[in-house]
Design a protein around this motif. Structure first.
Motif, PDB file in Angstrom:
ATOM      1  N   ALA A  77       0.812  -1.224   0.000  1.00  0.00           N
ATOM      2  CA  ALA A  77       0.000   0.000   0.000  1.00  0.00           C
ATOM      3  C   ALA A  77       0.844   1.271   0.000  1.00  0.00           C
ATOM      4  CB  ALA A  77      -0.924   0.006   1.217  1.00  0.00           C
ATOM      5  N   LEU A  78       2.161   1.126   0.043  1.00  0.00           N
ATOM      6  CA  LEU A  78       3.048   2.286   0.114  1.00  0.00           C
ATOM      7  C   LEU A  78       2.927   3.139  -1.151  1.00  0.00           C
ATOM      8  CD1 LEU A  78       5.263   3.364   2.095  1.00  0.00           C
ATOM      9  CD2 LEU A  78       6.935   2.281   0.579  1.00  0.00           C
ATOM     10  N   THR A  79       2.654   4.428  -0.976  1.00  0.00           N
ATOM     11  CA  THR A  79       2.576   5.352  -2.108  1.00  0.00           C
ATOM     12  C   THR A  79       3.729   6.350  -2.013  1.00  0.00           C
ATOM     13  OG1 THR A  79       1.087   6.839  -0.888  1.00  0.00           O
ATOM     14  CG2 THR A  79       0.068   5.144  -2.267  1.00  0.00           C
ATOM     15  N   TRP A  80       3.982   7.017  -3.121  1.00  0.00           N
ATOM     16  CA  TRP A  80       5.105   7.961  -3.133  1.00  0.00           C
ATOM     17  C   TRP A  80       4.865   9.139  -2.196  1.00  0.00           C
ATOM     18  CZ3 TRP A  80       9.647   6.557  -4.553  1.00  0.00           C
ATOM     19  CH2 TRP A  80       9.810   5.567  -5.520  1.00  0.00           C
ATOM     20  N   ASP A  81       3.612   9.403  -1.853  1.00  0.00           N
ATOM     21  CA  ASP A  81       3.311  10.450  -0.869  1.00  0.00           C
ATOM     22  C   ASP A  81       3.858  10.087   0.510  1.00  0.00           C
ATOM     23  OD1 ASP A  81       1.907  11.789  -2.833  1.00  0.00           O
ATOM     24  OD2 ASP A  81      -0.014  10.899  -2.278  1.00  0.00           O
ATOM     25  N   ASP A  82       4.068   8.788   0.740  1.00  0.00           N
ATOM     26  CA  ASP A  82       4.539   8.309   2.043  1.00  0.00           C
ATOM     27  C   ASP A  82       6.065   8.319   2.153  1.00  0.00           C
ATOM     28  OD1 ASP A  82       1.843   7.678   2.582  1.00  0.00           O
ATOM     29  OD2 ASP A  82       2.076   5.702   1.658  1.00  0.00           O
ATOM     30  N   VAL A  83       6.734   8.591   1.043  1.00  0.00           N
ATOM     31  CA  VAL A  83       8.198   8.503   1.006  1.00  0.00           C
ATOM     32  C   VAL A  83       8.810   9.898   0.941  1.00  0.00           C
ATOM     33  CG1 VAL A  83      10.187   7.589  -0.244  1.00  0.00           C
ATOM     34  CG2 VAL A  83       8.047   6.281  -0.177  1.00  0.00           C
ATOM     35  N   ASP A  84       9.713  10.178   1.866  1.00  0.00           N
ATOM     36  CA  ASP A  84      10.443  11.445   1.870  1.00  0.00           C
ATOM     37  C   ASP A  84      11.929  11.117   1.720  1.00  0.00           C
ATOM     38  OD1 ASP A  84      11.724  13.856   2.388  1.00  0.00           O
ATOM     39  OD2 ASP A  84      10.278  14.475   3.917  1.00  0.00           O
ATOM     40  N   LEU A  85      12.400  11.143   0.482  1.00  0.00           N
ATOM     41  CA  LEU A  85      13.791  10.767   0.222  1.00  0.00           C
ATOM     42  C   LEU A  85      14.770  11.780   0.807  1.00  0.00           C
ATOM     43  CD1 LEU A  85      13.509   9.474  -3.461  1.00  0.00           C
ATOM     44  CD2 LEU A  85      13.627   8.132  -1.354  1.00  0.00           C
ATOM     45  N   LYS A  86      14.361  13.027   0.878  1.00  0.00           N
ATOM     46  CA  LYS A  86      15.245  14.060   1.430  1.00  0.00           C
ATOM     47  C   LYS A  86      15.458  13.847   2.927  1.00  0.00           C
ATOM     48  CE  LYS A  86      15.962  19.074   1.471  1.00  0.00           C
ATOM     49  NZ  LYS A  86      15.403  20.397   1.065  1.00  0.00           N
TER      50      LYS A  86
ATOM     51  N   THR B 228      12.862   9.087   5.179  1.00  0.00           N
ATOM     52  CA  THR B 228      11.830   8.441   5.994  1.00  0.00           C
ATOM     53  C   THR B 228      10.733   7.832   5.124  1.00  0.00           C
ATOM     54  OG1 THR B 228      10.507  10.474   6.196  1.00  0.00           O
ATOM     55  CG2 THR B 228      12.167  10.044   7.912  1.00  0.00           C
ATOM     56  N   ILE B 229      10.062   6.861   5.703  1.00  0.00           N
ATOM     57  CA  ILE B 229       8.856   6.267   5.121  1.00  0.00           C
ATOM     58  C   ILE B 229       7.769   6.341   6.184  1.00  0.00           C
ATOM     59  CG2 ILE B 229       7.767   4.063   4.527  1.00  0.00           C
ATOM     60  CD1 ILE B 229      10.237   3.303   2.981  1.00  0.00           C
ATOM     61  N   THR B 230       6.592   6.816   5.797  1.00  0.00           N
ATOM     62  CA  THR B 230       5.457   6.869   6.714  1.00  0.00           C
ATOM     63  C   THR B 230       4.502   5.728   6.383  1.00  0.00           C
ATOM     64  OG1 THR B 230       5.612   9.267   7.001  1.00  0.00           O
ATOM     65  CG2 THR B 230       3.494   8.238   7.518  1.00  0.00           C
ATOM     66  N   ILE B 231       4.212   4.923   7.380  1.00  0.00           N
ATOM     67  CA  ILE B 231       3.328   3.764   7.212  1.00  0.00           C
ATOM     68  C   ILE B 231       1.980   4.123   7.829  1.00  0.00           C
ATOM     69  CG2 ILE B 231       3.014   1.316   7.756  1.00  0.00           C
ATOM     70  CD1 ILE B 231       6.206   1.378   8.128  1.00  0.00           C
ATOM     71  N   ASN B 232       0.966   4.294   6.994  1.00  0.00           N
ATOM     72  CA  ASN B 232      -0.329   4.774   7.483  1.00  0.00           C
ATOM     73  C   ASN B 232      -1.527   4.040   6.898  1.00  0.00           C
ATOM     74  OD1 ASN B 232      -0.426   5.778   4.856  1.00  0.00           O
ATOM     75  ND2 ASN B 232       0.303   7.807   5.483  1.00  0.00           N
ATOM     76  N   LYS B 233      -1.281   2.964   6.162  1.00  0.00           N
ATOM     77  CA  LYS B 233      -2.389   2.215   5.562  1.00  0.00           C
ATOM     78  C   LYS B 233      -1.904   0.824   5.171  1.00  0.00           C
ATOM     79  CE  LYS B 233      -1.460   4.600   1.168  1.00  0.00           C
ATOM     80  NZ  LYS B 233      -0.415   5.469   1.772  1.00  0.00           N
TER      81      LYS B 233
ATOM     82  N   LYS C 158      12.923   5.709   9.778  1.00  0.00           N
ATOM     83  CA  LYS C 158      14.082   6.098   8.981  1.00  0.00           C
ATOM     84  C   LYS C 158      14.473   4.943   8.063  1.00  0.00           C
ATOM     85  CE  LYS C 158      16.518   9.264   9.438  1.00  0.00           C
ATOM     86  NZ  LYS C 158      16.595  10.577   8.726  1.00  0.00           N
ATOM     87  N   ILE C 159      15.021   5.279   6.902  1.00  0.00           N
ATOM     88  CA  ILE C 159      15.507   4.255   5.984  1.00  0.00           C
ATOM     89  C   ILE C 159      16.980   4.512   5.681  1.00  0.00           C
ATOM     90  CG2 ILE C 159      13.290   3.691   4.943  1.00  0.00           C
ATOM     91  CD1 ILE C 159      13.926   5.614   2.678  1.00  0.00           C
ATOM     92  N   SER C 160      17.675   3.455   5.290  1.00  0.00           N
ATOM     93  CA  SER C 160      19.117   3.548   5.057  1.00  0.00           C
ATOM     94  C   SER C 160      19.427   4.304   3.770  1.00  0.00           C
ATOM     95  CB  SER C 160      19.712   2.139   4.978  1.00  0.00           C
ATOM     96  OG  SER C 160      19.218   1.462   3.830  1.00  0.00           O
TER      97      SER C 160
ATOM     98  N   LEU D 247       1.465   3.953  -6.526  1.00  0.00           N
ATOM     99  CA  LEU D 247       2.133   2.943  -5.708  1.00  0.00           C
ATOM    100  C   LEU D 247       3.642   2.931  -5.938  1.00  0.00           C
ATOM    101  CD1 LEU D 247      -0.366  -0.035  -6.152  1.00  0.00           C
ATOM    102  CD2 LEU D 247      -0.049   1.366  -4.103  1.00  0.00           C
ATOM    103  N   VAL D 248       4.370   2.648  -4.873  1.00  0.00           N
ATOM    104  CA  VAL D 248       5.824   2.523  -4.959  1.00  0.00           C
ATOM    105  C   VAL D 248       6.197   1.135  -5.462  1.00  0.00           C
ATOM    106  CG1 VAL D 248       7.986   2.529  -3.649  1.00  0.00           C
ATOM    107  CG2 VAL D 248       6.186   4.198  -3.107  1.00  0.00           C
ATOM    108  N   LEU D 249       5.608   0.115  -4.865  1.00  0.00           N
ATOM    109  CA  LEU D 249       5.915  -1.275  -5.203  1.00  0.00           C
ATOM    110  C   LEU D 249       4.717  -1.869  -5.939  1.00  0.00           C
ATOM    111  CD1 LEU D 249       7.442  -2.137  -1.724  1.00  0.00           C
ATOM    112  CD2 LEU D 249       8.709  -1.701  -3.837  1.00  0.00           C
ATOM    113  N   CYS D 250       4.821  -1.937  -7.244  1.00  0.00           N
ATOM    114  CA  CYS D 250       3.672  -2.332  -8.055  1.00  0.00           C
ATOM    115  C   CYS D 250       4.123  -3.073  -9.307  1.00  0.00           C
ATOM    116  CB  CYS D 250       2.861  -1.100  -8.443  1.00  0.00           C
ATOM    117  SG  CYS D 250       3.847   0.158  -9.303  1.00  0.00           S
TER     118      CYS D 250
END
Length: 376
Positions: A206-215, A218-223, A249-251, A282-285
């Motif tokens: 369910a991860l969308t690009w709105d949930d990803v902050d590459l700068k 971080t990744i926000t998990i909300n659904k 946080k992500i590596s 979607l990020v992973l699709c």
């Protein structure tokens, strides 16, 4: 108001009242009391119960349960919890009790139902089904439909799953990821994300690009993704629990991989043109932007494990793998709890204590070194 009359068998009380559901007048009577005083006490108790609704018309158990879910669960619990209640009624409670009336459910009969479930299911599954019935009948007491809850004080049986935790040992992760990449790029990306974040498969899907902050990294998990949704409007659901909503946080390596993944998706968008599922974001699709079916994930994971020479295990094991990696790296249980989105540290500690050979060996080495310093 009760009326009293002395009969040959003793004193009798008779109460006339209107049923609040049918609006028809009914009578309740009882005889055999030795004194008028005893009849008056019993009549007062009966009138109290009538006033509280205990004498209203009985209804079928299943009708009540469906009304209970509709009136007290819809809109107040998460979608996954609501579906669980509905499935418990449809798949377990209804087939067993069938057309039984609500007040016909008795403690011994309900215990037999739980014992019946225990013959086929684990103790935790029986507890989940019991929770639906118990909460519903507890509400029936509050509503005056029952005098007592027949689900109280039961004994829940069932098999207890072995606590052996399945995960990929750190030294086998490279082989697994190589096999995944050979199987297909998107599967490599999906499983790499699971290993490095500890997300559940539904959260990752369910991860969308709105949930990803590459700068910010971080990744926000909300659904979570509802793999059985019939249309796109029902595709995204709530996370498993409120605590499951989290930002992690992500590596740097994952950040770089995601940047490359954006380029990969842009190529797919050009190739698929108007057929690409831009709206899902979607990020992973799949290559067309649509979500990855559960069957594809299950089948691919099983085949990748086999190619990597690893034993069979569920996809959820990658979440365990991430937790073990965190512990091996020296992180404490509190950090693991927050990163995984567990409701309490007790859950985390119960699951992950003494799970990694490396942790056990390291602990023993530290102990031996400590004892050696004391004894020498």
């Amino acid at each position: 108001m009760a009326s009293f009359k002395k009969q040959s068998t003793g004193w009798e009380y008779r109460i006339r009242y209107k049923d609040p559901i049918t609006q028809k007048f009914k009578e309740k009577s009882q005889r055999g009391f030795e004194t008028k005083k005893e009849a008056q006490v019993a009549a007062a108790d009966a009138e109290s119960k009538i006033a509280e609704g205990y004498e209203q018309t009985d209804i079928p158990l299943i009708v009540y349960l469906e009304e209970y879910v509709q009136e007290y669960k819809v809109g107040t619990v998460r979608k996954n919890t609501l579906i669980q209640h509905q499935n418990n009624i449809k798949n377990h409670i209804k087939p067993y009790f069938q057309s039984i009336m609500l007040r016909e459910v008795k403690p011994i009969g309900y215990q037999k139902f739980l014992n019946h479930l225990a013959e086929k299911y684990s103790k935790s599954t029986v507890e989940i089904i019991h929770n639906t019935m118990n909460s519903a009948l507890e509400k029936a007491v509050t509503l005056g439909k029952l005098e007592k809850n027949p689900c109280r004080g039961v004994t829940i049986k069932g098999s207890v799953k072995a606590k052996g935790l399945k995960f990929i040992e750190s030294e086998h992760i490279p082989a697994f990821l190589r096999a995944a990449h050979q199987y297909g790029y998107i599967y490599w990306m999906f499983y790499r994300i699971l290993i490095e974040t500890g997300m559940r498969k539904g959260e990752a899907a369910a991860l969308t690009w709105d949930d990803v902050d590459l700068k910010a990294g971080t990744i926000t998990i909300n659904k979570t993704l509802d793999f059985s949704a019939e249309d796109e409007s029902e595709l995204f659901g709530d996370t498993k629990t409120f605590n499951s909503e989290r930002t992690i946080k992500i590596s740097q390596s994952i950040i770089q991989d995601l940047k490359q993944h954006i380029k990969y998706q842009n190529q797919n968008k050009l190739a698929w043109k108007g057929s690409y599922k831009h709206k899902l974001n979607l990020v992973l699709c799949r290559d067309d932007g649509n979500f990855m079916p559960k069957s594809s994930l299950f089948n691919s994971f099983s085949r990748i494990l086999k190619r990597a020479g690893l034993p069979s295990m569920p996809i959820h094991s990658l979440r365990h793998t991430h937790a073990v990696l965190l512990l091996e790296a020296g992180n404490d249980m509190k950090y693991v709890q927050e990163r995984l989105g567990h409701g309490s540290m007790r859950i985390t500690a119960d699951v992950y204590s003494h799970v990694s050979k490396k942790i056990e060996e390291s602990s023993m080495e530290k102990y031996e070194a400590h004892m050696k310093s004391i004894l020498e």
